[in-house]
Design an enzyme around this catalytic site. Structure first.
Site, mmCIF file in Angstrom:
data_model
loop_
_atom_site.group_PDB
_atom_site.id
_atom_site.type_symbol
_atom_site.label_atom_id
_atom_site.label_comp_id
_atom_site.label_asym_id
_atom_site.label_seq_id
_atom_site.Cartn_x
_atom_site.Cartn_y
_atom_site.Cartn_z
ATOM 1 N N CYS A 114 14.757 -19.757 -13.458
ATOM 2 C CA CYS A 114 15.774 -20.799 -13.649
ATOM 3 C C CYS A 114 17.172 -20.369 -13.202
ATOM 4 C CB CYS A 114 15.811 -21.246 -15.106
ATOM 5 S SG CYS A 114 14.247 -21.931 -15.658
ATOM 6 N N HIS A 251 22.586 -25.035 -15.852
ATOM 7 C CA HIS A 251 21.144 -25.192 -15.685
ATOM 8 C C HIS A 251 20.671 -26.165 -16.757
ATOM 9 C CE1 HIS A 251 16.937 -24.645 -15.578
ATOM 10 N NE2 HIS A 251 16.881 -23.910 -16.669
ATOM 11 N N ASN A 281 13.569 -29.981 -17.068
ATOM 12 C CA ASN A 281 13.968 -28.672 -16.540
ATOM 13 C C ASN A 281 13.287 -28.458 -15.194
ATOM 14 O OD1 ASN A 281 14.353 -25.968 -15.975
ATOM 15 N ND2 ASN A 281 13.922 -25.260 -18.058
HETATM 16 N N1 ACO Z 1 5.608 -32.467 -29.633
HETATM 17 C C1 ACO Z 1 5.510 -32.463 -30.970
HETATM 18 N N2 ACO Z 1 5.606 -31.344 -31.714
HETATM 19 C C2 ACO Z 1 5.795 -30.192 -31.057
HETATM 20 C C3 ACO Z 1 5.908 -30.127 -29.657
HETATM 21 C C4 ACO Z 1 5.805 -31.332 -28.936
HETATM 22 N N3 ACO Z 1 5.905 -31.385 -27.594
HETATM 23 N N4 ACO Z 1 6.111 -28.845 -29.285
HETATM 24 C C5 ACO Z 1 6.151 -28.118 -30.416
HETATM 25 N N5 ACO Z 1 5.946 -28.934 -31.485
HETATM 26 C C6 ACO Z 1 5.888 -28.553 -32.882
HETATM 27 C C7 ACO Z 1 5.536 -27.099 -33.100
HETATM 28 O O1 ACO Z 1 4.147 -26.925 -33.032
HETATM 29 C C8 ACO Z 1 6.106 -26.861 -34.458
HETATM 30 O O2 ACO Z 1 5.200 -27.358 -35.407
HETATM 31 P P1 ACO Z 1 4.968 -26.583 -36.793
HETATM 32 O O3 ACO Z 1 6.290 -26.558 -37.476
HETATM 33 O O4 ACO Z 1 3.948 -27.431 -37.456
HETATM 34 O O5 ACO Z 1 4.478 -25.222 -36.410
HETATM 35 C C9 ACO Z 1 7.366 -27.731 -34.493
HETATM 36 O O6 ACO Z 1 7.189 -28.708 -33.457
HETATM 37 C C10 ACO Z 1 8.644 -26.970 -34.269
HETATM 38 O O7 ACO Z 1 8.478 -26.109 -33.138
HETATM 39 P P2 ACO Z 1 9.617 -25.168 -32.621
HETATM 40 O O8 ACO Z 1 9.135 -24.431 -31.411
HETATM 41 O O9 ACO Z 1 10.205 -24.372 -33.737
HETATM 42 O O10 ACO Z 1 10.674 -26.276 -32.183
HETATM 43 P P3 ACO Z 1 12.130 -26.103 -31.677
HETATM 44 O O11 ACO Z 1 13.049 -26.930 -32.448
HETATM 45 O O12 ACO Z 1 12.492 -24.655 -31.476
HETATM 46 O O13 ACO Z 1 12.048 -26.770 -30.225
HETATM 47 C C11 ACO Z 1 11.836 -26.165 -27.911
HETATM 48 C C12 ACO Z 1 11.163 -26.262 -29.271
HETATM 49 C C13 ACO Z 1 12.264 -27.539 -27.473
HETATM 50 C C14 ACO Z 1 10.857 -25.575 -26.916
HETATM 51 C C15 ACO Z 1 13.083 -25.254 -28.047
HETATM 52 O O14 ACO Z 1 12.752 -24.053 -28.670
HETATM 53 C C16 ACO Z 1 13.689 -24.948 -26.712
HETATM 54 O O15 ACO Z 1 14.210 -25.817 -26.043
HETATM 55 N N6 ACO Z 1 13.700 -23.672 -26.301
HETATM 56 C C17 ACO Z 1 14.214 -23.302 -25.013
HETATM 57 C C18 ACO Z 1 13.109 -23.338 -24.077
HETATM 58 C C19 ACO Z 1 13.505 -23.661 -22.689
HETATM 59 O O16 ACO Z 1 14.352 -24.478 -22.419
HETATM 60 N N7 ACO Z 1 12.825 -23.015 -21.781
HETATM 61 C C20 ACO Z 1 12.969 -23.303 -20.417
HETATM 62 C C21 ACO Z 1 12.937 -22.100 -19.582
HETATM 63 S S1 ACO Z 1 14.271 -21.042 -19.918
HETATM 64 C C22 ACO Z 1 15.560 -21.887 -19.587
HETATM 65 O O17 ACO Z 1 15.483 -22.742 -18.742
HETATM 66 C C23 ACO Z 1 16.799 -21.609 -20.323
#
Ligand code: ACO
Length: 324
Positions: A114, A251, A281
């Site tokens: 990224c 980004h 993304n």
């Molecule tokens: N739909 C519904 N529920 C979901 C989904 C989905 N698509 N994905 C995860 N969940 C659930 C999980 O299973 C979890 O359930 P549980 O509590 O029963 O175990 C719950 O939602 C919470 O999951 P978390 O991972 O803690 O959710 P969070 O609030 O952290 O959001 C996310 C997740 C959106 C991935 C966040 O962590 C994020 O944006 N991280 C950055 C990742 C990113 O952008 N990566 C891209 C590459 S790097 C970059 O570009 C910077």
């Protein structure tokens, strides 16, 4: 006399197919509400089966060249950032080179996931400053849909396909107190974080392409810290403060990451260019896609201070400051 790399044209390309959150909710256990609330994403574009990363890159490059009034044969160098190349080799950039009928100079790929566009911009800027190239195409192009595990709801909802490009040209500063062009670039990586974000395949490990794997919350935490700190580093290197930024083009990973980074720097939301809601993304393509939109609709104007920052797998992170 000092040379500066000035942006003389921008272009972008998005595949036609729009995939909404509702459509994804029919494939995996998710909902439009969850995706919008956690990421700000409403929809993403997905490449057609016969569209490769190079096809998206070529279209973005052609538009950028047209907007810059530069012919393909006059380009000295192509630096293409991608983590989803057409093939293991040769570089996807050479496909673009052939399509643009550019027979001189060189074309190669840069891989920083990224952060790829910032890395590619830095490489191109160095070529121009050293006098090794004068007209350079910098491209970010991805087909992340090909490396997603479409059964993993924690990752497949986050990404999209697309491409963006800019044309850089060397210009002498001519003693100007505020010369236009790239002011500075700042790159970082820390390989200890491999396991937080990687693809579980590759030619020398599994001989397969593999799928993206991610520790979402861990990536989130690092993204906000690293993007804010590298932007501060870029501002300090140019004796500037956050208030000097006219446009922040980050980004586009997640709206919550964009908001948190802007808040850390006390930057008003109106100065942040956002496209994650429509593109999701797109990895290395996300900055040039957002940049092209903001140039096309007239937000970014000549002499504006434009800041860009990114963070991605590796981890890698970086920032660039441009006087447009
Ligand atoms: N739909 C519904 N529920 C979901 C989904 C989905 N698509 N994905 C995860 N969940 C659930 C999980 O299973 C979890 O359930 P549980 O509590 O029963 O175990 C719950 O939602 C919470 O999951 P978390 O991972 O803690 O959710 P969070 O609030 O952290 O959001 C996310 C997740 C959106 C991935 C966040 O962590 C994020 O944006 N991280 C950055 C990742 C990113 O952008 N990566 C891209 C590459 S790097 C970059 O570009 C910077």
């Amino acid at each position: 006399m000092n040379r500066r790399s000035v942006v003389v044209g921008c272009g972008s390309y998005l595949p036609d197919r729009i995939v909404t959150n509702e459509e994804l909710a029919q494939r995996v256990d998710t909902s439009d509400e969850w995706i919008q609330q956690r990421t700000g994403i409403r929809e993403r574009r997905i490449a057609a089966d016969d569209q490769k990363t190079s096809d998206l890159a070529i279209k973005a490059a052609q538009t950028a060249l047209e907007n810059a009034s530069v012919r393909g044969e006059d380009v000295d160098l192509i630096v293409l950032a991608t983590a989803t190349p057409d093939e293991t080799f040769p570089a996807t950039a050479t496909r673009v080179q052939a399509a643009l009928e550019m027979s001189q100079g060189a074309a190669f790929d840069v891989q920083a996931v990224c952060t790829g566009f910032i890395y590619a911009l830095n490489v191109a800027d160095n070529f121009i400053r050293l006098g090794q190239a004068n007209t350079v195409l910098v491209i970010g192009a991805e087909t992340f849909s090909r490396i997603l595990d479409w059964e993993d709801r924690t990752t497949c909802v986050l990404f999209g396909d697309g491409a963006g490009a800019i044309v850089l040209q060397g210009q002498d500063e001519n003693g100007s107190e505020h010369p236009r062009g790239i002011l500075s670039n700042h790159l970082h990586s820390d390989g200890r974080h491999h396991d937080c974000l990687y693809v579980d395949g590759g030619p020398s490990s599994t001989q397969t392409v593999g799928h993206l794997r991610m520790e979402g919350p861990e990536v989130f935490r690092h993204a906000v810290t690293n993007m804010a700190s590298v932007l501060r580093e870029a501002l300090a290197a140019n004796n500037m403060e956050p208030k000097d930024i006219d446009w922040l083009v980050p980004h586009q990973a997640n709206k919550r990451i964009l908001d948190s980074t802007a808040r850390k720097l006390k930057l008003p939301a109106e100065k942040v260019v956002v496209s994650v809601d429509r593109h999701a993304n797109t990895s290395a393509a996300s900055i040039p896609l957002a940049l092209s939109e903001a140039v096309e609709d007239g937000r970014i104007q000549q002499n504006n201070i434009v800041a860009m920052e990114a963070m991605g797998g590796g981890f890698t992170w970086g920032a660039s400051l441009i006087r447009w």
